[in-house]
Design a protein around this motif. Structure first.
Motif, PDB file in Angstrom:
ATOM      1  N   THR A 128      71.773  41.550  88.231  1.00 48.01           N
ATOM      2  CA  THR A 128      71.501  40.235  87.670  1.00 48.01           C
ATOM      3  C   THR A 128      69.992  40.036  87.566  1.00 48.01           C
ATOM      4  O   THR A 128      69.215  40.740  88.199  1.00 48.01           O
ATOM      5  N   GLY A 129      69.621  39.103  86.770  1.00 45.64           N
ATOM      6  CA  GLY A 129      68.208  38.782  86.618  1.00 45.64           C
ATOM      7  C   GLY A 129      68.055  37.425  85.953  1.00 45.64           C
ATOM      8  O   GLY A 129      69.001  36.881  85.392  1.00 45.64           O
ATOM      9  N   GLY A 130      66.867  36.912  86.027  1.00 49.38           N
ATOM     10  CA  GLY A 130      66.608  35.623  85.406  1.00 49.38           C
ATOM     11  C   GLY A 130      65.126  35.441  85.165  1.00 49.38           C
ATOM     12  O   GLY A 130      64.290  36.132  85.746  1.00 49.38           O
ATOM     13  N   SER A 131      64.826  34.526  84.266  1.00 55.29           N
ATOM     14  CA  SER A 131      63.424  34.213  84.000  1.00 55.29           C
ATOM     15  C   SER A 131      63.309  32.752  83.598  1.00 55.29           C
ATOM     16  O   SER A 131      64.264  32.147  83.113  1.00 55.29           O
ATOM     17  N   ALA A 132      62.129  32.235  83.837  1.00 55.84           N
ATOM     18  CA  ALA A 132      61.838  30.847  83.459  1.00 55.84           C
ATOM     19  C   ALA A 132      60.454  30.818  82.821  1.00 55.84           C
ATOM     20  O   ALA A 132      59.518  31.455  83.313  1.00 55.84           O
ATOM     21  N   ASP A 133      60.340  30.106  81.742  1.00 60.49           N
ATOM     22  CA  ASP A 133      59.078  29.918  81.027  1.00 60.49           C
ATOM     23  C   ASP A 133      58.771  28.421  81.116  1.00 60.49           C
ATOM     24  O   ASP A 133      59.444  27.610  80.480  1.00 60.49           O
ATOM     25  N   ILE A 134      57.768  28.064  81.931  1.00 60.76           N
ATOM     26  CA  ILE A 134      57.522  26.658  82.260  1.00 60.76           C
ATOM     27  C   ILE A 134      56.192  26.208  81.665  1.00 60.76           C
ATOM     28  O   ILE A 134      55.140  26.762  81.968  1.00 60.76           O
ATOM     29  N   SER A 135      56.261  25.200  80.809  1.00 59.40           N
ATOM     30  CA  SER A 135      55.039  24.643  80.224  1.00 59.40           C
ATOM     31  C   SER A 135      54.416  23.667  81.227  1.00 59.40           C
ATOM     32  O   SER A 135      55.055  22.708  81.659  1.00 59.40           O
ATOM     33  N   ILE A 136      53.154  23.933  81.586  1.00 62.07           N
ATOM     34  CA  ILE A 136      52.467  23.097  82.566  1.00 62.07           C
ATOM     35  C   ILE A 136      51.555  22.079  81.882  1.00 62.07           C
ATOM     36  O   ILE A 136      51.472  20.931  82.304  1.00 62.07           O
ATOM     37  N   TYR A 137      50.891  22.509  80.802  1.00 58.71           N
ATOM     38  CA  TYR A 137      49.915  21.638  80.144  1.00 58.71           C
ATOM     39  C   TYR A 137      49.833  22.042  78.677  1.00 58.71           C
ATOM     40  O   TYR A 137      49.909  23.217  78.327  1.00 58.71           O
ATOM     41  N   ARG A 138      49.633  21.036  77.781  1.00 57.58           N
ATOM     42  CA  ARG A 138      49.479  21.335  76.367  1.00 57.58           C
ATOM     43  C   ARG A 138      48.688  20.218  75.701  1.00 57.58           C
ATOM     44  O   ARG A 138      48.940  19.036  75.930  1.00 57.58           O
ATOM     45  N   ASP A 139      47.697  20.617  74.866  1.00 58.52           N
ATOM     46  CA  ASP A 139      47.018  19.660  73.992  1.00 58.52           C
ATOM     47  C   ASP A 139      46.713  20.395  72.683  1.00 58.52           C
ATOM     48  O   ASP A 139      47.242  21.477  72.437  1.00 58.52           O
ATOM     49  N   ASP A 140      45.842  19.808  71.834  1.00 65.74           N
ATOM     50  CA  ASP A 140      45.585  20.394  70.514  1.00 65.74           C
ATOM     51  C   ASP A 140      44.911  21.758  70.575  1.00 65.74           C
ATOM     52  O   ASP A 140      45.078  22.580  69.674  1.00 65.74           O
ATOM     53  N   HIS A 141      44.117  22.027  71.610  1.00 59.06           N
ATOM     54  CA  HIS A 141      43.353  23.275  71.670  1.00 59.06           C
ATOM     55  C   HIS A 141      43.783  24.243  72.772  1.00 59.06           C
ATOM     56  O   HIS A 141      43.339  25.393  72.770  1.00 59.06           O
ATOM     57  N   SER A 142      44.599  23.796  73.690  1.00 61.90           N
ATOM     58  CA  SER A 142      44.946  24.713  74.787  1.00 61.90           C
ATOM     59  C   SER A 142      46.339  24.420  75.331  1.00 61.90           C
ATOM     60  O   SER A 142      46.892  23.339  75.146  1.00 61.90           O
ATOM     61  N   ASP A 143      46.862  25.433  75.991  1.00 58.39           N
ATOM     62  CA  ASP A 143      48.130  25.259  76.704  1.00 58.39           C
ATOM     63  C   ASP A 143      48.140  26.204  77.905  1.00 58.39           C
ATOM     64  O   ASP A 143      47.467  27.235  77.923  1.00 58.39           O
ATOM     65  N   LEU A 144      48.878  25.793  78.903  1.00 55.66           N
ATOM     66  CA  LEU A 144      49.014  26.573  80.124  1.00 55.66           C
ATOM     67  C   LEU A 144      50.494  26.641  80.469  1.00 55.66           C
ATOM     68  O   LEU A 144      51.192  25.620  80.460  1.00 55.66           O
ATOM     69  N   LYS A 145      50.972  27.860  80.742  1.00 55.23           N
ATOM     70  CA  LYS A 145      52.370  27.997  81.133  1.00 55.23           C
ATOM     71  C   LYS A 145      52.503  28.995  82.272  1.00 55.23           C
ATOM     72  O   LYS A 145      51.637  29.849  82.477  1.00 55.23           O
ATOM     73  N   ALA A 146      53.598  28.853  82.997  1.00 60.98           N
ATOM     74  CA  ALA A 146      53.949  29.773  84.078  1.00 60.98           C
ATOM     75  C   ALA A 146      55.205  30.524  83.652  1.00 60.98           C
ATOM     76  O   ALA A 146      56.121  29.958  83.058  1.00 60.98           O
ATOM     77  N   ILE A 147      55.224  31.800  83.941  1.00 65.31           N
ATOM     78  CA  ILE A 147      56.398  32.639  83.664  1.00 65.31           C
ATOM     79  C   ILE A 147      56.831  33.250  84.986  1.00 65.31           C
ATOM     80  O   ILE A 147      56.036  33.887  85.683  1.00 65.31           O
ATOM     81  N   VAL A 148      58.092  33.037  85.335  1.00 68.50           N
ATOM     82  CA  VAL A 148      58.647  33.554  86.587  1.00 68.50           C
ATOM     83  C   VAL A 148      59.867  34.404  86.241  1.00 68.50           C
ATOM     84  O   VAL A 148      60.717  33.981  85.455  1.00 68.50           O
ATOM     85  N   LYS A 149      59.930  35.609  86.840  1.00 71.23           N
ATOM     86  CA  LYS A 149      61.065  36.506  86.605  1.00 71.23           C
ATOM     87  C   LYS A 149      61.531  37.088  87.931  1.00 71.23           C
ATOM     88  O   LYS A 149      60.727  37.318  88.833  1.00 71.23           O
ATOM     89  N   THR A 150      62.837  37.320  88.019  1.00 71.51           N
ATOM     90  CA  THR A 150      63.404  37.932  89.214  1.00 71.51           C
ATOM     91  C   THR A 150      64.604  38.781  88.821  1.00 71.51           C
ATOM     92  O   THR A 150      65.228  38.542  87.787  1.00 71.51           O
ATOM     93  N   GLY A 151      64.901  39.780  89.634  1.00 76.14           N
ATOM     94  CA  GLY A 151      66.040  40.643  89.355  1.00 76.14           C
ATOM     95  C   GLY A 151      66.602  41.251  90.628  1.00 76.14           C
ATOM     96  O   GLY A 151      65.909  41.390  91.635  1.00 76.14           O
ATOM     97  N   LEU A 152      67.884  41.592  90.569  1.00 70.67           N
ATOM     98  CA  LEU A 152      68.582  42.205  91.699  1.00 70.67           C
ATOM     99  C   LEU A 152      69.518  43.280  91.167  1.00 70.67           C
ATOM    100  O   LEU A 152      70.261  43.048  90.209  1.00 70.67           O
TER     101      LEU A 152
END
Length: 189
Positions: A36-60
């Motif tokens: 099994t495995g999973g992932s999450a793509d999480i938007s932390i911040y966004r405006d007209d010129h920049s964005d910040l996101k976190a990507i988390v992945k796990t597997g077994l």
């Protein structure tokens, strides 16, 4: 082929009677596996010129393996020419692999078509295997239990491994025509 009493003739041209081996040997294997495995793509911040996101992945990846092989003393190769007088083999393996990773990705876009992408992340992987193989020789009567033999040999192999690493990378992209990347990776065990 066996006679009327179920006794197979010895093969004078080889170490075994293939029909006897086919009919009398037990060789069973069983595997249970779970992946099994999973992932999450999480938007932390966004405006007209920049964005910040976190990507988390796990597997077994987890599995168990069990094997049982029985070579009765009636087999030609077990009873003559230094055979083992019957063998019972039983083995198990338990294996577990895990993986984890987390990344931060920051994009900054300028008004003159230059994009800066900064990435940093951590990864960790673990591997764990435990294998046991028991071989009983010189079987007593028609017994196949490991403790009902003249000799018993047990082998165990364990493997434990943990790997961890990190990376950081900066990418400069001008109009998707000129791209420069600088990065750093590291590993810790």
């Amino acid at each position: 082929f066996p006679d009327a009493n179920g006794v197979y003739p010895n093969n004078p041209f080889g170490a075994s009677n293939p029909l006897q081996t086919r009919d009398l040997v037990t060789n069973n294997e069983k595997v249970n596996r779970f992946i099994t495995g999973g992932s999450a793509d999480i938007s932390i911040y966004r405006d007209d010129h920049s964005d910040l996101k976190a990507i988390v992945k796990t597997g077994l990846d987890y599995y168990t393996f069990a094997t049982r092989a029985i070579f009765p003393k009636d087999l030609q190769f077990e009873s003559v020419n230094g055979g083992d007088n019957g063998v019972s083999v039983q083995g198990t393996t338990e294996n577990k692999n895990t993986s984890y990773s987390a990344f931060l990705v920051h994009n900054y876009r300028t008004d003159n078509n230059v994009n800066y992408r900064t990435q940093a992340g951590l990864t960790k992987e673990t591997f764990s295997r435990n294998s046991i193989l028991s071989t009983a020789k010189d079987l007593i009567g028609s017994e196949t239990n490991l403790d009902q033999a003249g000799s018993l040999q047990v082998e165990q192999t364990r493997l434990e491994q943990k790997d961890a690493g990190f990376f950081a990378q900066e990418e400069v992209n001008f109009k998707d025509q000129f791209i420069a990347t600088l990065g750093k990776i590291g590993r810790a065990s």
